[in-house]
Design a protein around this motif. Structure first.
Motif, PDB file in Angstrom:
ATOM      1  N   GLU A  24       0.412  13.642  -8.242  1.00 44.02           N
ATOM      2  CA  GLU A  24       0.452  13.398  -6.804  1.00 44.02           C
ATOM      3  C   GLU A  24      -0.359  12.161  -6.450  1.00 44.02           C
ATOM      4  O   GLU A  24       0.059  11.351  -5.611  1.00 44.02           O
ATOM      5  N   LEU A  25      -1.530  11.998  -7.074  1.00 45.39           N
ATOM      6  CA  LEU A  25      -2.373  10.837  -6.820  1.00 45.39           C
ATOM      7  C   LEU A  25      -1.663   9.552  -7.244  1.00 45.39           C
ATOM      8  O   LEU A  25      -1.644   8.566  -6.494  1.00 45.39           O
ATOM      9  N   LYS A  26      -1.066   9.548  -8.422  1.00 46.19           N
ATOM     10  CA  LYS A  26      -0.342   8.364  -8.900  1.00 46.19           C
ATOM     11  C   LYS A  26       0.806   8.020  -7.961  1.00 46.19           C
ATOM     12  O   LYS A  26       1.036   6.852  -7.642  1.00 46.19           O
ATOM     13  N   ARG A  27       1.527   9.033  -7.517  1.00 45.41           N
ATOM     14  CA  ARG A  27       2.655   8.810  -6.618  1.00 45.41           C
ATOM     15  C   ARG A  27       2.164   8.248  -5.276  1.00 45.41           C
ATOM     16  O   ARG A  27       2.762   7.323  -4.726  1.00 45.41           O
ATOM     17  N   ALA A  28       1.068   8.794  -4.759  1.00 46.32           N
ATOM     18  CA  ALA A  28       0.524   8.313  -3.491  1.00 46.32           C
ATOM     19  C   ALA A  28       0.033   6.871  -3.620  1.00 46.32           C
ATOM     20  O   ALA A  28       0.255   6.051  -2.718  1.00 46.32           O
ATOM     21  N   GLN A  29      -0.609   6.552  -4.746  1.00 39.64           N
ATOM     22  CA  GLN A  29      -1.093   5.182  -4.957  1.00 39.64           C
ATOM     23  C   GLN A  29       0.079   4.210  -5.050  1.00 39.64           C
ATOM     24  O   GLN A  29       0.014   3.095  -4.511  1.00 39.64           O
ATOM     25  N   ALA A  30       1.150   4.617  -5.707  1.00 38.94           N
ATOM     26  CA  ALA A  30       2.332   3.760  -5.813  1.00 38.94           C
ATOM     27  C   ALA A  30       2.957   3.548  -4.435  1.00 38.94           C
ATOM     28  O   ALA A  30       3.388   2.439  -4.098  1.00 38.94           O
ATOM     29  N   LYS A  31       2.984   4.594  -3.618  1.00 43.06           N
ATOM     30  CA  LYS A  31       3.539   4.480  -2.275  1.00 43.06           C
ATOM     31  C   LYS A  31       2.694   3.542  -1.417  1.00 43.06           C
ATOM     32  O   LYS A  31       3.233   2.724  -0.661  1.00 43.06           O
ATOM     33  N   ILE A  32       1.367   3.615  -1.559  1.00 42.16           N
ATOM     34  CA  ILE A  32       0.476   2.726  -0.819  1.00 42.16           C
ATOM     35  C   ILE A  32       0.741   1.272  -1.211  1.00 42.16           C
ATOM     36  O   ILE A  32       0.838   0.397  -0.344  1.00 42.16           O
ATOM     37  N   LYS A  33       0.884   1.015  -2.511  1.00 45.72           N
ATOM     38  CA  LYS A  33       1.159  -0.357  -2.963  1.00 45.72           C
ATOM     39  C   LYS A  33       2.475  -0.865  -2.387  1.00 45.72           C
ATOM     40  O   LYS A  33       2.580  -2.019  -1.962  1.00 45.72           O
ATOM     41  N   LEU A  34       3.489  -0.013  -2.392  1.00 48.34           N
ATOM     42  CA  LEU A  34       4.792  -0.395  -1.848  1.00 48.34           C
ATOM     43  C   LEU A  34       4.675  -0.719  -0.361  1.00 48.34           C
ATOM     44  O   LEU A  34       5.186  -1.738   0.103  1.00 48.34           O
ATOM     45  N   LEU A  35       3.999   0.134   0.383  1.00 47.63           N
ATOM     46  CA  LEU A  35       3.854  -0.090   1.823  1.00 47.63           C
ATOM     47  C   LEU A  35       3.056  -1.354   2.105  1.00 47.63           C
ATOM     48  O   LEU A  35       3.388  -2.118   3.032  1.00 47.63           O
ATOM     49  N   GLU A  36       2.021  -1.607   1.322  1.00 47.76           N
ATOM     50  CA  GLU A  36       1.241  -2.836   1.511  1.00 47.76           C
ATOM     51  C   GLU A  36       2.097  -4.070   1.234  1.00 47.76           C
ATOM     52  O   GLU A  36       2.010  -5.070   1.960  1.00 47.76           O
ATOM     53  N   ALA A  37       2.936  -4.001   0.216  1.00 48.41           N
ATOM     54  CA  ALA A  37       3.825  -5.123  -0.100  1.00 48.41           C
ATOM     55  C   ALA A  37       4.831  -5.341   1.033  1.00 48.41           C
ATOM     56  O   ALA A  37       5.141  -6.488   1.385  1.00 48.41           O
ATOM     57  N   GLN A  38       5.324  -4.253   1.626  1.00 45.40           N
ATOM     58  CA  GLN A  38       6.261  -4.372   2.737  1.00 45.40           C
ATOM     59  C   GLN A  38       5.594  -5.016   3.950  1.00 45.40           C
ATOM     60  O   GLN A  38       6.195  -5.854   4.620  1.00 45.40           O
ATOM     61  N   VAL A  39       4.350  -4.642   4.218  1.00 45.97           N
ATOM     62  CA  VAL A  39       3.615  -5.233   5.343  1.00 45.97           C
ATOM     63  C   VAL A  39       3.435  -6.724   5.107  1.00 45.97           C
ATOM     64  O   VAL A  39       3.647  -7.543   6.017  1.00 45.97           O
ATOM     65  N   ASP A  40       3.044  -7.098   3.892  1.00 46.76           N
ATOM     66  CA  ASP A  40       2.862  -8.521   3.571  1.00 46.76           C
ATOM     67  C   ASP A  40       4.162  -9.293   3.754  1.00 46.76           C
ATOM     68  O   ASP A  40       4.168 -10.397   4.309  1.00 46.76           O
ATOM     69  N   LEU A  41       5.271  -8.720   3.312  1.00 42.97           N
ATOM     70  CA  LEU A  41       6.566  -9.374   3.451  1.00 42.97           C
ATOM     71  C   LEU A  41       6.927  -9.546   4.926  1.00 42.97           C
ATOM     72  O   LEU A  41       7.383 -10.613   5.339  1.00 42.97           O
ATOM     73  N   LEU A  42       6.710  -8.506   5.717  1.00 41.28           N
ATOM     74  CA  LEU A  42       7.001  -8.604   7.149  1.00 41.28           C
ATOM     75  C   LEU A  42       6.149  -9.676   7.825  1.00 41.28           C
ATOM     76  O   LEU A  42       6.632 -10.410   8.685  1.00 41.28           O
ATOM     77  N   LYS A  43       4.879  -9.776   7.427  1.00 40.85           N
ATOM     78  CA  LYS A  43       4.015 -10.814   7.988  1.00 40.85           C
ATOM     79  C   LYS A  43       4.553 -12.202   7.663  1.00 40.85           C
ATOM     80  O   LYS A  43       4.556 -13.099   8.517  1.00 40.85           O
ATOM     81  N   LYS A  44       5.025 -12.390   6.430  1.00 43.97           N
ATOM     82  CA  LYS A  44       5.576 -13.689   6.033  1.00 43.97           C
ATOM     83  C   LYS A  44       6.848 -14.010   6.806  1.00 43.97           C
ATOM     84  O   LYS A  44       7.049 -15.142   7.248  1.00 43.97           O
TER      85      LYS A  44
END
Length: 54
Positions: A24-44
């Motif tokens: 569960e922790l690994k899955r949550a960490q992967a989801k956080i990374k994905l969401l952070e990447a999406q935010v960065d892309l939207l900012k760009k």
């Protein structure tokens, strides 16, 4: 004729309720990374759109 066995006794992914704490922790960490990447892309994208308006 052989008996139909698709979907029965499959060794596929476990249901979410059966995940260990570590999984569960690994899955949550992967989801956080994905969401952070999406935010960065939207900012760009937003920055590029602002540049076009000038």
């Amino acid at each position: 004729m052989a008996t139909e066995r698709r979907g029965k006794d499959s060794a596929g992914r476990k249901p979410a309720g059966e995940l260990s704490v570590e999984e569960e922790l690994k899955r949550a960490q992967a989801k956080i990374k994905l969401l952070e990447a999406q935010v960065d892309l939207l900012k760009k994208v937003e920055a590029l759109e602002r540049q076009k308006k000038r």
